[in-house]
Design a protein around this motif. Structure first.
Motif, short mmCIF file in Angstrom:
data_model
loop_
_atom_site.label_atom_id
_atom_site.label_comp_id
_atom_site.label_asym_id
_atom_site.label_seq_id
_atom_site.Cartn_x
_atom_site.Cartn_y
_atom_site.Cartn_z
N ALA A 70 11.09 7.79 1.21
CA ALA A 70 10.58 7.43 -0.43
C ALA A 70 9.51 6.06 -0.57
O ALA A 70 9.44 5.74 1.05
N VAL A 71 8.51 5.94 -1.52
CA VAL A 71 7.26 6.01 -1.46
C VAL A 71 7.53 4.26 -2.70
O VAL A 71 7.79 4.35 -3.57
N VAL A 72 7.64 3.45 -1.90
CA VAL A 72 7.46 2.17 -3.08
C VAL A 72 5.87 1.42 -3.65
O VAL A 72 5.44 1.55 -3.01
N LYS A 73 6.73 0.99 -4.33
CA LYS A 73 5.35 0.66 -5.42
C LYS A 73 5.92 -0.50 -6.62
O LYS A 73 6.83 -0.15 -6.82
N GLY A 74 5.10 -1.34 -6.56
CA GLY A 74 5.95 -2.07 -7.14
C GLY A 74 4.27 -2.14 -8.49
O GLY A 74 3.40 -1.67 -8.59
N LEU A 75 4.89 -2.15 -9.92
CA LEU A 75 4.54 -2.25 -11.06
C LEU A 75 4.36 -3.59 -12.06
O LEU A 75 5.62 -4.23 -12.41
N ARG A 76 2.83 -4.30 -12.16
CA ARG A 76 3.30 -5.21 -12.65
C ARG A 76 2.70 -5.28 -14.57
O ARG A 76 3.55 -6.20 -15.13
N ALA A 77 1.90 -4.16 -14.55
CA ALA A 77 1.66 -3.97 -16.80
C ALA A 77 1.23 -2.38 -16.16
O ALA A 77 1.87 -1.36 -14.94
N VAL A 78 1.43 -2.55 -17.94
CA VAL A 78 1.68 -0.67 -18.50
C VAL A 78 -0.24 -0.62 -17.49
O VAL A 78 -0.02 0.99 -17.72
N SER A 79 -0.49 -1.42 -17.16
CA SER A 79 -1.99 -1.25 -16.33
C SER A 79 -2.26 0.04 -15.30
O SER A 79 -2.38 1.07 -15.05
N ASP A 80 -1.28 -1.00 -14.79
CA ASP A 80 -0.50 -0.05 -12.85
C ASP A 80 -0.51 1.07 -13.37
O ASP A 80 -0.26 2.00 -12.62
N PHE A 81 0.43 2.09 -14.37
CA PHE A 81 0.97 2.83 -14.43
C PHE A 81 0.40 4.06 -14.30
O PHE A 81 0.98 4.73 -13.72
N GLU A 82 -0.87 4.28 -15.38
CA GLU A 82 -0.98 5.69 -15.12
C GLU A 82 -1.65 5.99 -14.20
O GLU A 82 -1.57 7.18 -13.48
N ASP A 83 -2.90 5.64 -13.17
CA ASP A 83 -2.59 5.26 -11.74
C ASP A 83 -1.40 5.71 -11.24
O ASP A 83 -1.28 6.50 -9.74
N GLU A 84 -1.01 4.77 -10.80
CA GLU A 84 0.41 5.10 -9.48
C GLU A 84 1.07 6.33 -10.14
O GLU A 84 1.68 6.86 -9.29
N PHE A 85 1.60 6.73 -11.74
CA PHE A 85 1.69 7.89 -11.81
C PHE A 85 1.55 9.70 -11.29
O PHE A 85 2.33 10.22 -10.78
N GLN A 86 -0.05 9.03 -11.61
CA GLN A 86 -1.01 9.68 -10.33
C GLN A 86 -0.85 10.45 -9.66
O GLN A 86 -0.43 11.34 -8.33
N GLN A 87 -0.27 9.04 -8.86
CA GLN A 87 -0.69 9.26 -7.62
C GLN A 87 1.08 10.18 -7.02
O GLN A 87 0.48 9.96 -5.93
#
Ligand code: ADP
Length: 162
Positions: free
Chosen positions: A86-103
């Motif tokens: 697994a890759v762990v990612k931290g999500l701060r706000a909706v603004s982090d989401f789109e980029d993280e989802f794509q990655q």
């Protein structure tokens, strides 16, 4: 043995990063924090890869199942190389989401065995980013609540050219 990787620029590590590392260390048998060179942020890094790795090692010294490494290639390949599930990612706000989802989808395509696990930021540190630390510190503000105490002096020295 479930191994996870936690990638980022960590320029420098903050309390928000440390919170994610501590929580990930409870979920997985082993966690490797990977200091990556972010192509988009490459020329804006304040700290060298060696400094960023050293900072992370100092603030995770009490977490026995956490290691720190650096890598400049594809994360999906690194995960295969070290056998991470697994890759762990931290999500701060909706603004982090789109980029993280794509990655996350890209990594899954490149390495179908690899899952991405999102941990929501702690309410107390969801405003925190490495950029906020750099900005506040260079302007003379107090960063003691923003970064682990083991590394705050070194961050201040470098950012204020002391
Ligand atoms: P930054 O966006 O601060 O430059 P990094 O690229 O070093 O951060 O971030 C690495 C990872 O840590 C990313 O998954 C990012 O979303 C997460 N992260 C960064 N700051 C925080 C925070 N304050 N709380 C939770 N997660 C965070």
């Amino acid at each position: 043995m479930k191994k996870a990787i936690y990638p980022g620029s960590f320029d420098p590590a903050t309390m928000g990063h440390l919170d994610i590392i501590t929580r990930a260390a409870k979920l997985f048998d082993e966690v490797t924090v990977v200091v990556m060179t972010n192509v988009r942020k490459k020329n804006t890094h304040a700290f060298t890869v060696e400094e960023r790795v050293d900072f992370l090692r100092r603030c995770t010294k009490d977490l026995p199942n956490v290691q720190v490494d650096s890598y400049s290639g594809l994360l999906a390949e690194y995960a295969k190389k070290v056998g991470a599930v697994a890759v762990v990612k931290g999500l701060r706000a909706v603004s982090d989401f789109e980029d993280e989802f794509q990655q996350s989808l890209t990594n899954k395509k490149l390495n179908p065995e690899l899952e991405t696990v999102f941990l929501t930021a702690d309410a107390d540190s969801m405003f925190l980013s490495s950029s906020v630390v750099k900005q506040v510190c260079s302007l003379g503000g107090d960063i003691n609540d923003f970064v682990p105490s083991e590394i705050s002096e070194d961050i201040i020295k470098k950012l204020r050219n002391i």
